[in-house]
Motif scaffolding. Structure first.
Motif, PDB file in Angstrom:
ATOM      1  N   THR A  76       0.831  -1.201   0.000  1.00 24.06           N
ATOM      2  CA  THR A  76       0.000   0.000   0.000  1.00 24.06           C
ATOM      3  C   THR A  76       0.871   1.258   0.000  1.00 24.06           C
ATOM      4  O   THR A  76       0.556   2.243  -0.682  1.00 24.06           O
ATOM      5  CB  THR A  76      -0.937   0.012   1.229  1.00 24.06           C
ATOM      6  N   TYR A  79       2.323   1.723  -3.498  1.00 21.07           N
ATOM      7  CA  TYR A  79       1.266   2.213  -4.388  1.00 21.07           C
ATOM      8  C   TYR A  79       0.962   3.685  -4.108  1.00 21.07           C
ATOM      9  O   TYR A  79       0.883   4.501  -5.034  1.00 21.07           O
ATOM     10  CB  TYR A  79       0.009   1.366  -4.198  1.00 21.07           C
ATOM     11  N   THR A  80       0.807   4.026  -2.838  1.00 17.21           N
ATOM     12  CA  THR A  80       0.437   5.392  -2.465  1.00 17.21           C
ATOM     13  C   THR A  80       1.500   6.396  -2.882  1.00 17.21           C
ATOM     14  O   THR A  80       1.185   7.435  -3.490  1.00 17.21           O
ATOM     15  CB  THR A  80       0.206   5.482  -0.947  1.00 17.21           C
ATOM     16  N   VAL A  84       0.445   9.082  -5.799  1.00 13.34           N
ATOM     17  CA  VAL A  84       0.298  10.475  -5.364  1.00 13.34           C
ATOM     18  C   VAL A  84       1.322  11.367  -6.058  1.00 13.34           C
ATOM     19  O   VAL A  84       0.987  12.453  -6.556  1.00 13.34           O
ATOM     20  CB  VAL A  84       0.438  10.586  -3.827  1.00 13.34           C
ATOM     21  N   SER A 168      -4.196   3.645 -12.300  1.00 16.00           N
ATOM     22  CA  SER A 168      -4.724   4.602 -11.322  1.00 16.00           C
ATOM     23  C   SER A 168      -4.289   6.028 -11.641  1.00 16.00           C
ATOM     24  O   SER A 168      -5.074   6.972 -11.490  1.00 16.00           O
ATOM     25  CB  SER A 168      -4.263   4.215  -9.908  1.00 16.00           C
ATOM     26  N   SER A 225      -5.318  12.590  -1.858  1.00 19.63           N
ATOM     27  CA  SER A 225      -4.799  11.475  -2.651  1.00 19.63           C
ATOM     28  C   SER A 225      -4.232  10.373  -1.759  1.00 19.63           C
ATOM     29  O   SER A 225      -4.399   9.182  -2.041  1.00 19.63           O
ATOM     30  CB  SER A 225      -3.723  11.964  -3.625  1.00 19.63           C
ATOM     31  N   ILE A 226      -3.552  10.760  -0.687  1.00 16.82           N
ATOM     32  CA  ILE A 226      -3.006   9.759   0.235  1.00 16.82           C
ATOM     33  C   ILE A 226      -4.139   8.967   0.882  1.00 16.82           C
ATOM     34  O   ILE A 226      -4.089   7.726   0.957  1.00 16.82           O
ATOM     35  CB  ILE A 226      -2.141  10.438   1.310  1.00 16.82           C
ATOM     36  N   ASN A 228      -7.189   8.507  -0.251  1.00 13.71           N
ATOM     37  CA  ASN A 228      -7.835   7.651  -1.253  1.00 13.71           C
ATOM     38  C   ASN A 228      -6.957   6.468  -1.634  1.00 13.71           C
ATOM     39  O   ASN A 228      -7.451   5.350  -1.831  1.00 13.71           O
ATOM     40  CB  ASN A 228      -8.173   8.469  -2.499  1.00 13.71           C
ATOM     41  N   SER A 229      -5.651   6.706  -1.743  1.00 10.33           N
ATOM     42  CA  SER A 229      -4.741   5.637  -2.158  1.00 10.33           C
ATOM     43  C   SER A 229      -4.639   4.542  -1.103  1.00 10.33           C
ATOM     44  O   SER A 229      -4.496   3.364  -1.429  1.00 10.33           O
ATOM     45  CB  SER A 229      -3.354   6.208  -2.451  1.00 10.33           C
ATOM     46  N   PHE A 230      -4.708   4.915   0.167  1.00  8.54           N
ATOM     47  CA  PHE A 230      -4.646   3.906   1.220  1.00  8.54           C
ATOM     48  C   PHE A 230      -5.911   3.057   1.250  1.00  8.54           C
ATOM     49  O   PHE A 230      -5.919   2.002   1.880  1.00  8.54           O
ATOM     50  CB  PHE A 230      -4.424   4.566   2.579  1.00  8.54           C
ATOM     51  N   ILE A 279      -4.147   6.271   8.514  1.00 10.90           N
ATOM     52  CA  ILE A 279      -4.651   7.395   7.717  1.00 10.90           C
ATOM     53  C   ILE A 279      -4.800   8.645   8.583  1.00 10.90           C
ATOM     54  O   ILE A 279      -4.465   9.761   8.157  1.00 10.90           O
ATOM     55  CB  ILE A 279      -6.001   7.027   7.069  1.00 10.90           C
TER      56      ILE A 279
END
Length: 295
Positions: A76, A79-80, A84, A168, A225-226, A228-230, A279
């Protein structure tokens, strides 16, 4: 019963109109929020979902000691960070270019924003077709021009996460572009005219005027964005199911498997609350940094 005056009647009408929304929020948001915390303190004692007993912080200890959870947390994070960074960078660059007086810029903006309004599931299906491991797949046909052999994009652990990240980024560039365009509209042209008189070039104007004046917009996009990405799930569920070999197994998909495949709701709830804490901490850190920048 005392007679209500006009202000009291208006207040009563307002409360009546708000009641359905409040009930909906309470039933589908507040109750599940606290009930999940209650579940995280329980332990399964039988086959039924209701066979529970109080276990304190046992579930949290199990989750933190689970190698799969640690792996999903690392995935995660990868990806984040990737999503981002590139979403913000490409969104800003695109907005700066399309903010100029260009022919067809309105149509071009629409093309960039179309993926935002398309369902993530639909986007995942489309990109799964594009990533078809056969030589006829769009991505493999594109790289074959350069003499590169076909790649099993979603089947190879080395490429699976990168493939999801690219999808994404493509989907959300338009959103970042629109927010940045709104920020650019608020920058007075006087700053650029004064910089031109001082002999500043385009790059210097961007570094010393555009980017600093868009700092609040940037931090807003970074924070959202962080968060949402998590919480990424749709792309993983549609494209890879957490595979291959756990290469794309992220936190929310880990929670999904624990809760809806293994039916261990206490364990899944504990993992969900750990995600909430992560988060929450990241959001506080970002807000603190933003506050310092504003000062």
């Amino acid at each position: 019963m005392p007679k209500l005056n006009l202000r009291q009647k208006e207040n009563l009408d307002g409360y009546l109109f708000l009641t359905p929304a409040i009930l909906f929020f309470a039933v589908f948001m507040v109750y599940p929020f606290f009930y999940s915390f209650y579940l995280s303190l329980q332990e399964k004692t039988g086959m039924k979902l209701t066979d529970l007993s109080f276990a304190g912080l046992t579930q949290y200890q199990k989750v933190l000691a689970d190698p799969e959870f640690i792996s999903s947390l690392i995935n995660t994070g990868i990806y984040t960070f990737s999503v981002v960074f590139f979403q913000v960078a490409i969104g800003l660059l695109t907005a700066v270019v399309l903010n100029r007086a260009l022919i067809g810029k309105t149509l071009t903006r629409s093309f960039f924003f179309i993926p935002v309004i398309i369902s993530t599931i639909v986007c995942g299906v489309i990109w799964t077709w594009m990533y078809d491991p056969a030589a006829s797949g769009l991505m493999n046909r594109a790289i074959s021009i350069f003499g590169i052999e076909p790649i099993a994009w979603l089947k190879d652990p080395k490429w699976a996460m990168t493939s999801v990240i690219v999808m994404s980024i493509w989907k959300w560039i338009g959103y970042h572009m629109v927010i940045y365009l709104a920020g650019l509209q608020g920058i007075s042209n006087d700053y650029y005219e004064a910089a031109s008189l001082e002999g500043a070039n385009v790059l210097q104007k961007f570094i010393h005027i555009t980017f600093p004046l868009l700092s609040n917009t940037t931090w807003l996009l970074v924070i959202t964005s962080i968060i949402n990405s998590f919480q990424i799930f749709d792309q993983i569920y549609t494209m890879t199911n957490g595979g291959p070999m756990g290469a794309t197994n992220v936190i929310v998909y880990f929670i999904y498997k624990a809760g809806f495949i293994s039916f261990d709701l206490p364990y899944a709830s504990a993992a969900a609350w750990l995600l909430f804490v992560v988060i929450f901490i990241l959001t506080l850190a970002q807000l603190k940094v933003q506050s310092k920048n504003e000062q």
